[in-house]
Design a protein around this motif. Structure first.
Motif, mmCIF file in Angstrom:
data_model
loop_
_atom_site.group_PDB
_atom_site.id
_atom_site.type_symbol
_atom_site.label_atom_id
_atom_site.label_comp_id
_atom_site.label_asym_id
_atom_site.label_seq_id
_atom_site.Cartn_x
_atom_site.Cartn_y
_atom_site.Cartn_z
ATOM 1 N N MET A 108 -29.612 20.656 28.363
ATOM 2 C CA MET A 108 -29.635 19.095 28.954
ATOM 3 C C MET A 108 -29.383 18.478 28.475
ATOM 4 S SD MET A 108 -29.727 17.733 33.264
ATOM 5 C CE MET A 108 -28.843 19.659 33.617
ATOM 6 N N LEU A 109 -28.493 17.851 28.533
ATOM 7 C CA LEU A 109 -28.027 16.441 27.460
ATOM 8 C C LEU A 109 -28.902 15.373 27.870
ATOM 9 C CD1 LEU A 109 -25.039 16.963 25.288
ATOM 10 C CD2 LEU A 109 -27.061 16.354 24.308
ATOM 11 N N CYS A 110 -30.025 14.779 27.808
ATOM 12 C CA CYS A 110 -30.925 13.426 28.765
ATOM 13 C C CYS A 110 -31.583 12.455 27.681
ATOM 14 C CB CYS A 110 -32.424 14.419 29.251
ATOM 15 S SG CYS A 110 -32.045 16.223 30.070
ATOM 16 N N TYR A 111 -30.836 11.332 28.450
ATOM 17 C CA TYR A 111 -31.705 10.278 27.582
ATOM 18 C C TYR A 111 -33.076 9.170 28.392
ATOM 19 C CZ TYR A 111 -30.226 5.327 26.440
ATOM 20 O OH TYR A 111 -30.156 3.475 25.374
ATOM 21 N N ARG A 112 -33.638 9.020 27.133
ATOM 22 C CA ARG A 112 -34.814 8.837 27.479
ATOM 23 C C ARG A 112 -35.044 7.949 25.577
ATOM 24 N NH1 ARG A 112 -40.159 11.869 28.973
ATOM 25 N NH2 ARG A 112 -39.441 13.468 27.203
ATOM 26 N N ASN A 113 -35.887 7.184 26.630
ATOM 27 C CA ASN A 113 -36.879 5.617 25.419
ATOM 28 C C ASN A 113 -35.808 5.161 23.882
ATOM 29 O OD1 ASN A 113 -39.055 6.062 26.564
ATOM 30 N ND2 ASN A 113 -39.753 8.006 24.910
ATOM 31 N N GLY A 114 -34.375 5.382 25.137
ATOM 32 C CA GLY A 114 -32.691 5.403 24.152
ATOM 33 C C GLY A 114 -32.378 6.198 23.123
ATOM 34 N N GLU A 115 -32.750 7.716 23.643
ATOM 35 C CA GLU A 115 -32.539 8.835 22.942
ATOM 36 C C GLU A 115 -31.321 9.793 23.325
ATOM 37 O OE1 GLU A 115 -35.291 8.402 18.492
ATOM 38 O OE2 GLU A 115 -36.075 10.445 20.836
ATOM 39 N N TRP A 116 -30.450 10.279 23.661
ATOM 40 C CA TRP A 116 -29.902 11.207 23.949
ATOM 41 C C TRP A 116 -30.481 12.116 23.358
ATOM 42 C CZ3 TRP A 116 -27.423 11.803 28.600
ATOM 43 C CH2 TRP A 116 -26.836 10.367 28.853
ATOM 44 N N GLN A 117 -31.251 13.576 23.530
ATOM 45 C CA GLN A 117 -31.125 14.541 23.146
ATOM 46 C C GLN A 117 -30.950 15.578 23.983
ATOM 47 O OE1 GLN A 117 -35.582 13.658 22.736
ATOM 48 N NE2 GLN A 117 -35.000 13.733 20.308
ATOM 49 N N TYR A 118 -31.054 17.595 23.337
ATOM 50 C CA TYR A 118 -30.963 18.273 23.991
ATOM 51 C C TYR A 118 -32.170 18.619 24.747
ATOM 52 C CZ TYR A 118 -26.361 18.812 22.508
ATOM 53 O OH TYR A 118 -24.820 19.022 22.597
ATOM 54 N N TYR A 119 -32.501 18.578 26.353
ATOM 55 C CA TYR A 119 -33.856 19.501 26.855
ATOM 56 C C TYR A 119 -33.458 21.159 27.336
ATOM 57 C CZ TYR A 119 -36.467 15.196 25.938
ATOM 58 O OH TYR A 119 -37.195 14.139 25.516
ATOM 59 N N THR A 120 -34.901 22.001 26.831
ATOM 60 C CA THR A 120 -34.391 23.480 27.341
ATOM 61 C C THR A 120 -34.434 23.469 28.772
ATOM 62 O OG1 THR A 120 -36.764 24.072 26.950
ATOM 63 C CG2 THR A 120 -34.795 24.316 25.323
ATOM 64 N N ASP A 121 -34.672 24.734 29.552
ATOM 65 C CA ASP A 121 -34.860 25.011 30.807
ATOM 66 C C ASP A 121 -36.664 24.804 30.401
ATOM 67 O OD1 ASP A 121 -35.536 27.717 29.482
ATOM 68 O OD2 ASP A 121 -33.784 28.497 30.651
ATOM 69 N N LYS A 122 -37.275 24.977 29.492
ATOM 70 C CA LYS A 122 -38.977 24.552 29.371
ATOM 71 C C LYS A 122 -39.231 23.423 29.588
ATOM 72 C CE LYS A 122 -38.503 29.032 29.517
ATOM 73 N NZ LYS A 122 -39.483 30.196 30.150
ATOM 74 N N GLY A 123 -38.253 22.578 29.468
ATOM 75 C CA GLY A 123 -38.464 21.454 29.258
ATOM 76 C C GLY A 123 -39.090 20.745 27.517
ATOM 77 N N GLU A 124 -38.018 21.170 26.781
ATOM 78 C CA GLU A 124 -38.736 21.078 25.245
ATOM 79 C C GLU A 124 -37.422 20.897 24.962
ATOM 80 O OE1 GLU A 124 -40.080 25.244 24.226
ATOM 81 O OE2 GLU A 124 -41.673 25.062 25.308
ATOM 82 N N VAL A 125 -37.639 19.868 23.628
ATOM 83 C CA VAL A 125 -36.678 19.171 22.856
ATOM 84 C C VAL A 125 -36.596 20.401 21.909
ATOM 85 C CG1 VAL A 125 -36.112 17.262 21.161
ATOM 86 C CG2 VAL A 125 -37.793 16.836 23.331
ATOM 87 N N LEU A 126 -34.913 20.308 21.669
ATOM 88 C CA LEU A 126 -33.933 21.506 21.639
ATOM 89 C C LEU A 126 -33.951 20.699 19.790
ATOM 90 C CD1 LEU A 126 -32.433 23.843 21.441
ATOM 91 C CD2 LEU A 126 -30.436 22.653 21.561
ATOM 92 N N GLN A 127 -34.401 21.886 18.721
ATOM 93 C CA GLN A 127 -34.783 21.983 17.111
ATOM 94 C C GLN A 127 -32.934 21.812 17.452
ATOM 95 O OE1 GLN A 127 -36.322 19.562 15.499
ATOM 96 N NE2 GLN A 127 -37.590 19.077 18.080
ATOM 97 N N VAL A 128 -31.728 20.860 16.569
ATOM 98 C CA VAL A 128 -30.286 22.004 16.189
ATOM 99 C C VAL A 128 -30.460 21.346 15.356
ATOM 100 C CG1 VAL A 128 -28.750 20.832 16.877
ATOM 101 C CG2 VAL A 128 -29.735 20.646 18.548
ATOM 102 N N GLU A 129 -29.509 22.652 14.415
ATOM 103 C CA GLU A 129 -29.639 23.389 12.877
ATOM 104 C C GLU A 129 -28.208 22.121 12.523
ATOM 105 O OE1 GLU A 129 -27.242 26.849 10.620
ATOM 106 O OE2 GLU A 129 -28.458 27.521 12.121
ATOM 107 N N GLY A 130 -28.693 21.380 11.342
ATOM 108 C CA GLY A 130 -28.154 20.529 10.803
ATOM 109 C C GLY A 130 -27.894 19.258 11.181
#
Length: 822
Positions: free
Chosen positions: A787-809
């Protein structure tokens, strides 16, 4: 849910589907853009000048989505054609590959199989069987075993079973009757500009001497699509014999496979073996009902000689000599006309109806192109009136109707009866010719769709009941409505009047009056009983067993259903009532209740709500609510100010106003508990709820309970979640808790921060995010991970484990997001 929380929750933005949002342009150095993951498990990402799709673990899955394939909904079924690095593949709904992205082309227009190209070569792929054949310069589909394939500039036929060429690649092209009902064992082949017939055994069946067009192709021994020197010919494959017409029109082939030949303007028939069946002495030989809306299929043909018509039957010759002015064929029946008069005959020539009618047609003549459907009923006509003939029984109905039609007995069901109409009146016959309903009624319908015995009939806009076995009315048409009683037994509820002025009565199926039509109120009890009360003549209320027809008189003029099969409320004055058991013949409680039909808000006494399926009913006494069981015993004294009925899981709500001395009463709060099916609180906890509304949605969310307490600092409400046993899953410390994905996830909010918990209450994302990209309109899949989540001025993908998703590219893992509301 508090109003403040509701406003906060609406600030969570709905997202567009993956693949829809794409930037107009993307320059090197600009932040990457991302879209929400869709239900198939991929999301669109734009990094620099490159747009691609990622899977749930952040890998680049494909670059472009080209097209959908079908509407299959299983995980392994294909989703669509995609490209990656300039190559095509087919993605499954599970996210895996049906075909990996390694093809130059994928053509899915053929449905069951796809044409694929790899390294400049072609093959065919089946969803069920995989790659069907090796790669060739070009391929085509014949019948699933045989395929036309191109090697270099020439075509051959590949046999999938043997894995070899059944016909060598020496031909200019092939044609095949792919739409024929019976697949042929040969193919039309072209060589040196001429066409012939090749067997799949590699043998020449018809020499290469003809021109060919793709029309009239068959799978039998005749070739109809050939011509020679521009003149149409029909070729008999086994013998190689040619037949041509006098003119330039092609010859006709009958449904049985006989060839109609023409010599010097006269017609004859040639059989399957190319030998003569009928000499060329007929003026015409045609398919029955040719070019007619009635259509035809069968083994017959019309032969004409001397201006008269007869009937030919396959393998039997001329069945009906050409002695008639006109002929129509309906399956194995012949309508024959002479001197303007029609009769009906069978295959033996036996006269079924004498030639005395102005018309004889199938009863479904207008739609006969779809076939008779096994119905052997005919419509006769004399002047402007129609009659009927039922061939299987020989039953004749003389012409007396203006219209005759087939009718079904249920909505969208098959035709089952024949209906005749005369001056607005209807008659009904079964398919054997038995008259079910005689003329005299404006309309009819089945009383019970499982039987033809009883019809509801209408005359002068009043309903009655007609017995088709007795052939008479058993209830004369004198009622506005006739209804079945609960239980569908041998009783009929009669209704006259309109809203506010109904008169109900009961008739038996023999027409005898069981209950006079004097009652003003009708209700059902427990699904099998009917309750009538408020008789105009002062008779007592009655309870009727809808299955057995037993009538029980109640000891009061008025009665009211409490939605329990063994209990009713009875009243002598329509003001005060007692709970009464008809089976026991006595009251089950000494309590007095207000009779609901007369209740105006000022009447004193207890008010009994209907019983739940768990055998408990809320009762209001002096403004307070308690719970009563079916024996009339109090299982919970009347202590609650407001209540909610039991939900499907057997949980209800009881609420108390705060005392006037409590500061919380100034903002309209209540204390509430959840009540179990035993009438007792499911837990000892007492929660705080809003008093503005008391609705299910404020206390139940899916299979869970909403629990609340007050914030000690602000006095506002904090919400949490418990299961149906009262076990707390999410403690009440949030401004808002909302269920998504059918209760799989809970959206949590505190102030303007958001988080997510799973169905067990486990926190997936802490309540630290300024925004979450979810789609409230995708019911059942509103929340998708990552899920795309916004925190500390940044949008990042978060997994259902609560971890930030590292995106290839996208090395930084941060994005810009289109947060426009849908």
């Amino acid at each position: 849910m508090s109003k403040r929380c509701a406003v906060l929750w609406c600030s969570v933005l709905a997202a567009a589907l993956a693949g829809i949002i794409a930037p107009a342009s993307a320059q090197e150095g600009t932040p990457a853009r991302a879209a929400r993951f869709n239900g198939h498990g991929f999301a669109q990402v734009t990094a620099g000048d490159r747009t691609f799709y990622i899977d749930r673990v952040g890998r680049r899955l494909f670059d472009r989505y080209i097209q959908d394939i079908g509407d299959a909904d299983t995980a392994a079924a294909p989703l669509g054609v995609v490209t990656k690095d300039g190559r095509y593949g087919v993605l499954a709904r599970s996210g895996g590959w049906v075909l990996p992205p390694e093809y130059q082309q994928i053509d899915t227009r053929f449905g069951a199989f796809w044409k694929v190209m790899k390294d400049g070569k072609h093959s065919l792929f089946s969803r069920d069987e995989g790659m069907l054949l090796p790669f060739f310069d070009d391929v085509g589909y014949l019948d699933g075993r045989y395929f036309d394939v191109k090697t270099g500039t020439k075509w051959g036929v590949y046999d999938r079973e043997t894995g070899q060429l059944a016909i060598p690649a020496e031909y200019d092209g092939f044609d095949y009757c792919g739409g024929c009902g019976r697949k042929s064992d040969y193919v039309y082949a072209q060589r040196d500009g001429k066409w012939g017939i090749m067997g799949f055994d590699g043998q020449v069946r018809v020499p290469f001497a003809y021109e060919h067009e793709h029309w009239g192709m068959r799978s039998e021994e005749w070739v109809r699509s050939f011509s020679k020197n521009g003149r149409p010919v029909v070729v008999h494959i086994p013998t190689g014999k040619e037949f041509s017409a006098d003119g330039r029109d092609p010859l006709e082939i009958l449904a049985g496979g006989e060839l109609v030949v023409q010599v010097n303007g006269r017609y004859g028939l040639i059989g399957h073996d190319a030998n003569e069946i009928l000499p060329t002495e007929y003026e015409r030989i045609t398919v029955p009902n040719a070019n007619d809306f009635r259509g035809y299929h069968g083994s017959y043909a019309i032969v004409e000689k001397g201006g008269r018509k007869g009937v030919y039957q396959r393998d039997k010759g001329v069945l009906i000599p050409p002695q008639w002015d006109d002929v129509n064929v309906y399956d194995d029946y012949f309508a024959l006309a002479k001197d303007g008069r029609w009769g009906l005959y069978d295959t033996t020539g036996r006269e079924l109806l004498p030639p005395s009618y102005t018309a004889v047609t199938h009863v479904n003549d207008y739609f006969y192109s779809s076939g008779s459907k096994g119905i052997t009923i005919f419509k006769t006509r004399q002047k402007a009136l129609y009659g009927l003939y039922f061939a299987e029984t020989g039953q004749v109905v003389s012409p007396k109707f203006h219209e005759i039609d087939l009718a079904s007995l249920t909505y969208d069901g098959p035709d089952a009866v024949v209906v005749g109409e005369y001056q607005g009146e209807k008659a009904v016959y079964d398919f054997a010719g038995r008259e079910l309903l005689s003329l005299g009624y404006e309309a009819w319908s089945l009383w019970d769709t499982s039987s033809l015995r009883y019809f509801v009939v209408t005359k002068a806009d009043k309903r009655g009941l007609y017995d088709t076995e007795l052939q008479r009315e058993i209830i004369p048409p004198g009622f506005d409505q006739l209804r079945k009683l609960p239980g569908s037994g041998p009783m009929v509820l009669t209704v006259n009047g309109d809203y506010g002025d109904y008169r109900y009565g009961i008739r038996r199926m023999d027409g005898q009056e069981a209950v006079p039509a004097e009652y003003t109120v009708y209700d059902s009890v427990g699904g099998t009983f009917a309750l009538l009360s408020g008789a105009r003549n002062g008779d007592p209320a009655i309870l009727i067993d809808g299955q057995g027809g037993v009538v029980t008189r109640l000891p009061a003029q008025y009665a009211q259903s409490v939605r329990h099969p063994g209990l009713v409320l009875i009243s002598d004055d329509s003001l005060r009532a007692q709970l009464y058991s008809p089976a026991l013949g006595k009251s089950v409680s000494n309590s007095k209740f207000t009779f609901a039909y007369a209740y105006d808000g000022g009447t004193e006494g207890a008010v009994l709500e209907r019983f739940s399926s768990f055998g408990l009913a809320w009762v209001r006494v002096d403004g307070r609510y308690g719970l009563l069981d079916t024996a009339g015993n109090w299982v919970k004294e009347a202590v609650y100010d407001r209540v909610l009925n039991f939900n499907a899981h057997g949980v209800a709500v009881g609420a108390r106003y705060f005392p006037a001395s409590d500061w919380r009463s100034q903002v309209g709060y209540v204390a509430y508990q959840f009540i179990g099916r035993d009438g007792q609180p499911v837990s000892n906890e007492v929660y705080t709820g809003p008093n503005a509304f008391l609705m299910d949605m404020d206390y139940f969310v899916g299979d869970h309970l909403i629990i609340r307490t007050t914030d000690e600092q602000t006095g506002g409400l904090l919400a949490g979640i418990a299961d149906n046993t009262g076990q707390v899953l999410i403690p009440p410390k949030y401004d808002g808790v909302e269920a998504f994905n059918n209760g799989a996830y809970f959206l949590l909010s505190v102030g303007y921060k958001f988080g997510i918990a799973d169905r067990s209450g486990q926190i997936i994302l802490p309540v630290e995010f300024d925004n979450l990209l979810l789609n409230r309109y995708e019911k059942g899949t509103e929340i998708t991970f990552p899920m795309l989540c916004y925190r500390n001025g940044e949008w990042q993908y978060y997994t259902d484990k609560g971890e930030v998703l590292q995106v290839e590219g996208v090395p930084t893992g941060t994005f810009t997001v289109n947060t426009g509301l849908w």
